[in-house]
Design an enzyme around this catalytic site. Sequence first.
Site, PDB file in Angstrom:
ATOM      1  N   HIS A 123      47.780  22.099  -5.193  1.00 48.63           N
ATOM      2  CA  HIS A 123      46.379  22.279  -4.799  1.00 48.63           C
ATOM      3  C   HIS A 123      45.783  20.930  -4.430  1.00 48.63           C
ATOM      4  O   HIS A 123      45.977  19.954  -5.141  1.00 48.63           O
ATOM      5  CB  HIS A 123      45.572  22.959  -5.895  1.00 48.63           C
ATOM      6  CG  HIS A 123      45.709  22.335  -7.261  1.00 48.63           C
ATOM      7  ND1 HIS A 123      46.844  22.489  -8.032  1.00 48.63           N
ATOM      8  CD2 HIS A 123      44.864  21.567  -7.974  1.00 48.63           C
ATOM      9  CE1 HIS A 123      46.688  21.842  -9.177  1.00 48.63           C
ATOM     10  NE2 HIS A 123      45.500  21.264  -9.172  1.00 48.63           N
ATOM     11  N   THR A 124      45.095  20.895  -3.317  1.00 48.97           N
ATOM     12  CA  THR A 124      44.429  19.673  -2.866  1.00 48.97           C
ATOM     13  C   THR A 124      42.966  19.723  -3.281  1.00 48.97           C
ATOM     14  O   THR A 124      42.254  20.662  -2.936  1.00 48.97           O
ATOM     15  CB  THR A 124      44.491  19.556  -1.321  1.00 48.97           C
ATOM     16  OG1 THR A 124      45.847  19.532  -0.916  1.00 48.97           O
ATOM     17  CG2 THR A 124      43.800  18.291  -0.847  1.00 48.97           C
TER      18      THR A 124
END
Length: 179
Positions: A123-124
Amino acid sequence: MDQLFAPWRIEWIKRDEKNSDVDGCVFCAFPEREDDRENLLVARSDHAFVLLNNYPYSPGHVMVIPRAHTGEYADLTDDQLLDHARLKQRTFEAAETALEPDGFNAGLNLGEGAGGSIGDHLHTHIVPRWQGDTNFMPVIGDSSVIVQALEETYDQLHEAFAAQEGATVPGAGRAVVFE
Ligand SMILES: [Zn+2]
């Protein structure tokens, strides 16, 4: 240096009882659910989706998450990489329109040494920043106020995503969809 890295240590946390029944990976479970607004899922594309962080470092702190369940960046296919990057681009644009920040921090936690708590699903983080801002959560404190602030931010971002080219909104309470 603490301040520089602080946003990446703030991970998704379980907000209420309903979410404590998720077995396994929350980032796999949420896109399967019907009520996107309740789950703070604001936009989705073919291979990725955008989730507001439950414990935001600043207003508009979101995560852009590939649908594929992997913690290895090398596992993403070309299609998945491009789709994830394109959704990040749309997220910057939506946040700029809705929230008018002075800048952004954006990045991934990779591996256990990087401090992420959900290490098995990439996840960014995208964190809007304002000149002189401080961590939003300690400033607000009260959890009912935080939920209200999250819902307001959700609606602002949703409206900005929905105004972008190629966006559709399938129904009330549903995330903006990009095909
Ligand atoms: Zn997963």
